[in-house]
Design an enzyme around this catalytic site. Structure first.
Site, PDB file in Angstrom:
ATOM      1  N   GLY A  57      -6.968  12.808   1.329  1.00 60.36           N
ATOM      2  CA  GLY A  57      -5.625  12.461   1.160  1.00 60.36           C
ATOM      3  C   GLY A  57      -4.626  13.343   1.959  1.00 60.36           C
ATOM      4  N   HIS A  58      -5.284  14.272   2.773  1.00 62.53           N
ATOM      5  CA  HIS A  58      -4.785  15.083   3.598  1.00 62.53           C
ATOM      6  C   HIS A  58      -4.897  14.693   5.195  1.00 62.53           C
ATOM      7  CE1 HIS A  58      -3.389  17.319  -0.026  1.00 62.53           C
ATOM      8  NE2 HIS A  58      -4.816  17.637  -0.003  1.00 62.53           N
ATOM      9  N   HIS A 224       0.152  17.739  -3.152  1.00 61.75           N
ATOM     10  CA  HIS A 224      -0.460  16.720  -4.174  1.00 61.75           C
ATOM     11  C   HIS A 224       0.467  16.390  -5.138  1.00 61.75           C
ATOM     12  CE1 HIS A 224      -3.231  20.031  -3.107  1.00 61.75           C
ATOM     13  NE2 HIS A 224      -4.100  18.995  -2.826  1.00 61.75           N
ATOM     14  N   ASP A 567      22.276 -23.346  17.526  1.00 60.50           N
ATOM     15  CA  ASP A 567      21.679 -22.052  18.184  1.00 60.50           C
ATOM     16  C   ASP A 567      22.788 -21.075  18.527  1.00 60.50           C
ATOM     17  OD1 ASP A 567      19.230 -20.252  19.263  1.00 60.50           O
ATOM     18  OD2 ASP A 567      20.911 -20.373  20.843  1.00 60.50           O
TER      19      ASP A 567
END
Length: 585
Positions: A57-58, A224, A567
């Site tokens: 996770g890092h 974390h 447009d």
């Protein structure tokens, strides 16, 4: 943060992410059973092995730092959880070169210290030459709160990886590599901040979990999701000021871990925690560098910014400052930091030579400014041209709310604002200094305004068309000076249409501004009558209502809005051309 992920099985996620590193770096192999990434034996000469790791996770820490000149091995735990002692033992005993010794680098989290420490002791018991450095650089945790545990390890750890890895690759002994790594650990401080907690794949979102408010930032949040030192409502300058005080204020006895003066050489690391865009990280880096010099007189000798140690997709960043003290090993911090490496996660590629012999030249002035443009020889009354152009631009500006409303239905809502911005810029110029009688030179100045004030697709189209229009005028000039005629304009406009066609496939019927522009040019060339040409442009604009787009953002927007409105670009151009025709009656 979002709880949506492409891979929701955390085990599969970690395994496949580790495997990917072997695809992006041929020097690296993967022991899938033990989740160990390691340097292939034939990728580098025998040296002291540097082993690190921790919870996943890092990324790119730790696995993507494996490579020559950096880590020899990295051990991956599950997301935000330490690998087991057995995983680390396998890495040390069987996946890295042990002949010259092993240095283990671990961040100061209880699980990591215990599991890596147990493996180190097993290695020593087996008579392997093995040492360990524990990194605790986070000043978000002060002395009082840290107590016996001490500070957490965060992004400053990667500076140990790089410096120790480079020293080991140079052939240094374990004693020197250990000494250098510990010196870096003792002279590094870091602090992070985040706008939100992160969601771990595979975990259910917690109902009622306290989340940061829209305008809140958490200072010192751990990697974390651990709570930070404080929450605050702060803009970036105020946030950076607070973070730098945590790092450098010697009056804060709870956090004065490192004394840095303006005379010290320092390394600055700005680390993306995963969810900050590259653009925004650039703005953050500039703010930190400016405040460091302004408030502390510190001018880092190395500035490294990028994604090195993340907290999944954490919407935050960290600042690390390393005091580049003497390592006592015969090589300097800067020399080792700049040393080449082959690891996919290390993103600092500027050489020592470039840092020490900084190029200083600029090109603030030079060729290509447009000052050499030649007159076309066709003259007009600039006062009359300015009045007519002003009237046409005023009509366009008045139409902006309708253009914006139409573009909100079928686009992204910025067409009207862009046209208005360009129109007001042109007016400011022509109402101030425009007395140029040469048609092409007059047009050149208008083009310059368009290029500098109108962005997006329409701005580019108008700039291309107008530049080609000026070229069309110059092509017809044969020297001398004469009054411009509708035929000259018509021929130049035809040239501009041909040039525009090289850059866009837009034709009448594609629902773009060309639906108004092409009929205007065709009718002017056929009749020489501006009023009839403007009427053709208006009819072309109206024909786009109900026309399905073939080009432009409207193609992607979808829906049935095109059935209700014309447009926006064609409508805006038709309004301008109608205003011009009315002014020239």
């Amino acid at each position: 943060m979002s709880s949506k992920h492409f891979i929701n099985d955390p085990t599969k996620l970690v395994d496949t992410a580790c495997k990917s590193i072997t695809y992006t770096n041929p020097n690296v192999a993967f022991d899938a059973e033990n989740k160990v990434l390691y340097l292939r034996p034939d990728a580098a000469p025998s040296q002291v092995s540097i082993v690190s790791g921790g919870g996943s996770g890092h990324e790119p820490s730790f696995g993507a730092f494996v490579g020559p000149g950096l880590l020899s091995g990295a051990v991956a735990g599950t997301i935000f959880a330490s690998p087991s002692a057995e995983q680390v033992r396998r890495a040390i005993f069987s996946r890295v070169d042990t002949s010259k010794g092993i240095l283990v680098v671990v961040m100061n989290y209880t699980g990591d210290v215990l599991n890596f420490g147990m493996a180190v002791e097993k290695a020593k018991a087996a008579q392997l030459n093995c040492e360990m450095v524990v990194m605790g650089d986070d000043v978000g945790v002060g002395r009082e709160k840290g107590g016996k545990v001490g500070r957490r390890g965060i992004a400053g750890t990667v500076l140990i990886h790089k410096i120790a890895g480079a020293l080991a690759a140079s052939g240094a002994s374990l004693k020197d590599v250990h000494k250098a790594a510990q010196t870096v650990a003792d002279n590094t401080v870091s602090i992070g901040s985040s706008l939100s907690h992160v969601h771990v794949p595979g975990r259910a979102a917690v109902e009622g979990e306290e989340e940061l408010k829209q305008d809140e930032v958490e200072i010192g949040m751990g990697i974390h999701n651990e709570a930070g030192a404080s929450r605050a409502k702060a803009d970036l300058p105020t946030l950076v000021k607070t973070m730098l005080e945590y790092l450098l204020d010697q009056n804060d006895k709870d956090r004065a871990f490192l004394n840095v003066s303006s005379s010290d050489e320092t390394v600055l690391l700005i680390n993306n925690l995963g969810g900050v865009s590259v653009l925004e990280l650039g703005g953050i880096t500039t703010e930190v560098v400016v405040q460091l010099e302004k408030d502390y007189g510190i001018k880092p000798v190395r500035i490294i910014a990028g994604t090195f140690m993340t907290s999944l997709n954490g919407l935050g960043f960290s600042i690390s400052i390393l005091k580049a003290t003497d390592l006592g090993v015969g090589k300097s911090v800067l020399e080792l930091l700049d040393a080449p490496s082959e690891a996919a996660g290390w993103a600092a590629a500027i050489s020592t030579k470039t840092w020490s012999q900084k190029p200083s030249q600029t090109r603030d002035t030079g060729a290509g400014t447009g000052g050499d443009n030649k007159p076309c020889g066709f003259q007009f009354d600039p006062k009359h041209a300015t009045k007519a152009l002003n009237d046409a631009l005023n009509r366009l500006i008045k139409a902006e709310p309708d253009i914006t409303r139409y573009d909100t239905v079928v686009g992204d809502g910025d067409c009207g604002i862009g046209l208005k911005r360009g129109a007001e810029g042109i007016q400011k110029y022509i109402n101030g200094t425009s007395e140029q009688p040469d048609a092409a030179l007059y047009l050149d100045k208008v083009i310059e305004i368009v290029e500098n004030t109108m962005d997006g697709t329409s701005g580019a189209l108008y700039a291309i068309f107008l530049n080609a229009l000026a070229w069309g005028l110059r092509q017809q000039g044969n020297g001398g000076s004469k009054q411009i005629t509708p035929d000259v304009w018509a021929n130049a406009l035809n040239t501009a249409m041909e040039s525009l066609a090289k850059y866009t496939p837009a034709k009448p019927g594609d629902r773009t501004l060309v639906d108004a522009l092409a009929p205007f040019v065709e009718q002017l060339k056929a009749t020489g009558d501006v009023q009839k040409a403007a009427q053709a442009a208006d009819e072309g604009s109206k024909s786009t209502k109900g026309m399905k787009a073939s080009l432009g953002r409207t193609v992607y927007v979808g829906g049935s809005g095109f059935e209700e409105v014309p447009d926006p670009g064609a409508y805006g151009l038709a309004e301008f051309l109608s205003g011009l025709a009315d002014a020239l009656k």
